[in-house]
Design a protein around this motif. Structure first.
Motif, PDB file in Angstrom:
ATOM      1  N   UNK A  25       0.645  -1.167   0.126  1.00 18.57           N
ATOM      2  CA  UNK A  25      -0.097  -0.035  -0.185  1.00 18.57           C
ATOM      3  C   UNK A  25       0.930   1.294  -0.319  1.00 18.57           C
ATOM      4  N   UNK A  26       2.340   1.231   0.093  1.00 19.15           N
ATOM      5  CA  UNK A  26       2.944   2.228   0.000  1.00 19.15           C
ATOM      6  C   UNK A  26       4.056   1.969  -0.936  1.00 19.15           C
ATOM      7  N   UNK A  27       4.867   2.922  -1.225  1.00 19.54           N
ATOM      8  CA  UNK A  27       6.005   3.231  -2.136  1.00 19.54           C
ATOM      9  C   UNK A  27       7.052   2.075  -1.699  1.00 19.54           C
ATOM     10  N   UNK A  28       7.538   1.067  -2.424  1.00 13.79           N
ATOM     11  CA  UNK A  28       8.499   0.255  -1.827  1.00 13.79           C
ATOM     12  C   UNK A  28       9.904   0.508  -2.594  1.00 13.79           C
ATOM     13  N   UNK A  29       9.910   1.753  -3.204  1.00 14.04           N
ATOM     14  CA  UNK A  29      11.161   1.832  -3.874  1.00 14.04           C
ATOM     15  C   UNK A  29      12.321   1.951  -3.202  1.00 14.04           C
ATOM     16  N   UNK A  30      12.510   2.287  -1.919  1.00 12.99           N
ATOM     17  CA  UNK A  30      13.655   2.281  -1.398  1.00 12.99           C
ATOM     18  C   UNK A  30      13.764   1.222  -0.303  1.00 12.99           C
ATOM     19  N   UNK A  31      13.004   0.330  -0.408  1.00 11.71           N
ATOM     20  CA  UNK A  31      13.205  -0.815   0.670  1.00 11.71           C
ATOM     21  C   UNK A  31      13.650  -2.188  -0.207  1.00 11.71           C
ATOM     22  N   UNK A  32      14.536  -2.996   0.556  1.00 10.78           N
ATOM     23  CA  UNK A  32      14.726  -4.489   0.247  1.00 10.78           C
ATOM     24  C   UNK A  32      13.620  -5.218   0.633  1.00 10.78           C
ATOM     25  N   UNK A  33      13.053  -5.949  -0.353  1.00 12.21           N
ATOM     26  CA  UNK A  33      11.801  -6.760  -0.124  1.00 12.21           C
ATOM     27  C   UNK A  33      12.162  -8.015   0.002  1.00 12.21           C
ATOM     28  N   UNK A  34      11.337  -9.049   0.754  1.00 12.52           N
ATOM     29  CA  UNK A  34      11.762 -10.421   0.735  1.00 12.52           C
ATOM     30  C   UNK A  34      10.404 -11.228   0.740  1.00 12.52           C
ATOM     31  N   UNK A  35      10.437 -12.352   0.496  1.00  8.79           N
ATOM     32  CA  UNK A  35       9.321 -13.445   0.563  1.00  8.79           C
ATOM     33  C   UNK A  35       9.656 -14.242   1.448  1.00  8.79           C
ATOM     34  N   UNK A  36       8.852 -14.552   2.216  1.00 14.68           N
ATOM     35  CA  UNK A  36       8.997 -15.508   3.650  1.00 14.68           C
ATOM     36  C   UNK A  36       7.809 -16.611   3.597  1.00 14.68           C
ATOM     37  N   UNK A  37       8.353 -17.730   4.394  1.00 12.23           N
ATOM     38  CA  UNK A  37       7.183 -18.900   4.233  1.00 12.23           C
ATOM     39  C   UNK A  37       7.461 -19.414   5.706  1.00 12.23           C
ATOM     40  N   UNK A  38       6.263 -19.825   6.093  1.00 17.54           N
ATOM     41  CA  UNK A  38       5.904 -20.679   7.214  1.00 17.54           C
ATOM     42  C   UNK A  38       5.322 -21.983   7.090  1.00 17.54           C
ATOM     43  N   UNK A  41       4.024 -25.883  12.214  1.00 19.39           N
ATOM     44  CA  UNK A  41       5.409 -26.358  13.320  1.00 19.39           C
ATOM     45  C   UNK A  41       6.780 -25.708  13.225  1.00 19.39           C
ATOM     46  N   UNK A  42       6.947 -24.964  12.175  1.00 21.98           N
ATOM     47  CA  UNK A  42       8.109 -24.269  12.072  1.00 21.98           C
ATOM     48  C   UNK A  42       8.043 -22.458  12.193  1.00 21.98           C
ATOM     49  N   UNK A  43       9.339 -22.119  12.137  1.00 23.41           N
ATOM     50  CA  UNK A  43       9.296 -20.818  12.334  1.00 23.41           C
ATOM     51  C   UNK A  43       9.347 -20.013  10.903  1.00 23.41           C
ATOM     52  N   UNK A  44       8.975 -19.083  10.764  1.00 21.27           N
ATOM     53  CA  UNK A  44       8.987 -18.135   9.415  1.00 21.27           C
ATOM     54  C   UNK A  44      10.466 -18.096   8.925  1.00 21.27           C
ATOM     55  N   UNK A  45      10.594 -18.345   7.653  1.00 20.95           N
ATOM     56  CA  UNK A  45      12.104 -18.223   7.266  1.00 20.95           C
ATOM     57  C   UNK A  45      12.084 -17.304   5.861  1.00 20.95           C
ATOM     58  N   UNK A  46      13.174 -16.706   5.670  1.00 19.42           N
ATOM     59  CA  UNK A  46      13.329 -15.966   4.405  1.00 19.42           C
ATOM     60  C   UNK A  46      13.667 -16.705   3.293  1.00 19.42           C
ATOM     61  N   UNK A  89       5.658 -26.711   0.829  1.00 20.45           N
ATOM     62  CA  UNK A  89       4.370 -26.487   1.328  1.00 20.45           C
ATOM     63  C   UNK A  89       4.517 -25.486   2.390  1.00 20.45           C
ATOM     64  N   UNK A  90       3.927 -24.483   2.411  1.00 18.10           N
ATOM     65  CA  UNK A  90       3.626 -23.267   3.490  1.00 18.10           C
ATOM     66  C   UNK A  90       2.797 -22.203   3.072  1.00 18.10           C
ATOM     67  N   UNK A  91       2.703 -21.307   4.141  1.00 22.23           N
ATOM     68  CA  UNK A  91       2.185 -19.922   3.643  1.00 22.23           C
ATOM     69  C   UNK A  91       3.308 -19.097   3.567  1.00 22.23           C
ATOM     70  N   UNK A  92       3.050 -18.392   2.487  1.00 25.28           N
ATOM     71  CA  UNK A  92       4.237 -17.457   1.980  1.00 25.28           C
ATOM     72  C   UNK A  92       3.464 -16.140   1.952  1.00 25.28           C
ATOM     73  N   UNK A  93       4.547 -15.078   2.498  1.00 19.84           N
ATOM     74  CA  UNK A  93       4.319 -13.784   2.986  1.00 19.84           C
ATOM     75  C   UNK A  93       5.542 -13.005   2.367  1.00 19.84           C
ATOM     76  N   UNK A  94       5.035 -11.807   2.091  1.00 24.60           N
ATOM     77  CA  UNK A  94       6.155 -10.820   1.630  1.00 24.60           C
ATOM     78  C   UNK A  94       6.327  -9.838   2.750  1.00 24.60           C
ATOM     79  N   UNK A  95       7.244  -9.149   2.821  1.00 24.67           N
ATOM     80  CA  UNK A  95       7.450  -7.722   3.734  1.00 24.67           C
ATOM     81  C   UNK A  95       9.019  -7.384   3.368  1.00 24.67           C
ATOM     82  N   UNK A  96       9.269  -6.156   3.933  1.00 25.06           N
ATOM     83  CA  UNK A  96      10.644  -5.504   3.595  1.00 25.06           C
ATOM     84  C   UNK A  96      11.505  -6.500   4.554  1.00 25.06           C
ATOM     85  N   UNK A  97      12.801  -6.374   3.966  1.00 29.45           N
ATOM     86  CA  UNK A  97      13.854  -6.923   4.977  1.00 29.45           C
ATOM     87  C   UNK A  97      13.986  -6.251   6.447  1.00 29.45           C
ATOM     88  N   UNK A  98      14.183  -6.969   7.394  1.00 30.84           N
ATOM     89  CA  UNK A  98      14.275  -6.463   8.891  1.00 30.84           C
ATOM     90  C   UNK A  98      15.143  -5.059   8.612  1.00 30.84           C
TER      91      UNK A  98
END
Length: 114
Positions: A25-38, A41-46, A89-98
């Motif tokens: 919903x905002x400009x992503x131009x200045x951000x490193x972005x990632x796809x993550x999955x969970x 029973x496991x932790x979310x991973x990049x 197999x997982x749920x996939x999410x996107x977000x900026x990098x930390x």
């Protein structure tokens, strides 16, 4: 902050392909972005990342099979997934990098099964 909406998941047979999309919903131009999955029973991973200069990096488990891309003009990030395996197999999410945007999207379910 940003609102993130992931789409494109589904049920696919081993060896198949899917392309995931993430809309921000905002400009992503200045951000490193990632796809993550969970996976259950496991932790979310990049699994894949892309800088604002379009440099990419991948987890060893998906290298050579997944490809991340971005369209800054549309505030979109994509993940092309080929040669899918049951362990993808997982749920996939996107977000900026930390540091992440605090409001994660609902994710998109990817199920690889015959």
């Amino acid at each position: 902050q940003a609102q993130l909406v992931e789409s494109g998941g589904g049920l696919v047979q081993p060896g198949g392909s899917l392309k995931l999309s993430c809309s921000a919903s905002r400009r992503i131009l200045f951000y490193a972005m990632g796809w993550y999955r969970q996976a259950p029973g496991k932790e979310r991973e990049l699994v894949a990342s892309i800088t604002n200069g379009h440099s990419t990096d991948y987890a060893d488990s998906v290298k050579g099979r997944f490809s991340i891309s971005r369209d800054n003009s549309k505030n979109m990030v994509y993940l092309q997934m080929n040669s899918l395996k049951p362990e993808d197999t997982a749920v996939y999410y996107c977000n900026r990098l930390a540091p992440y945007w605090s409001s994660w999207g609902q994710g998109t379910q990817v199920t690889v099964s015959s």
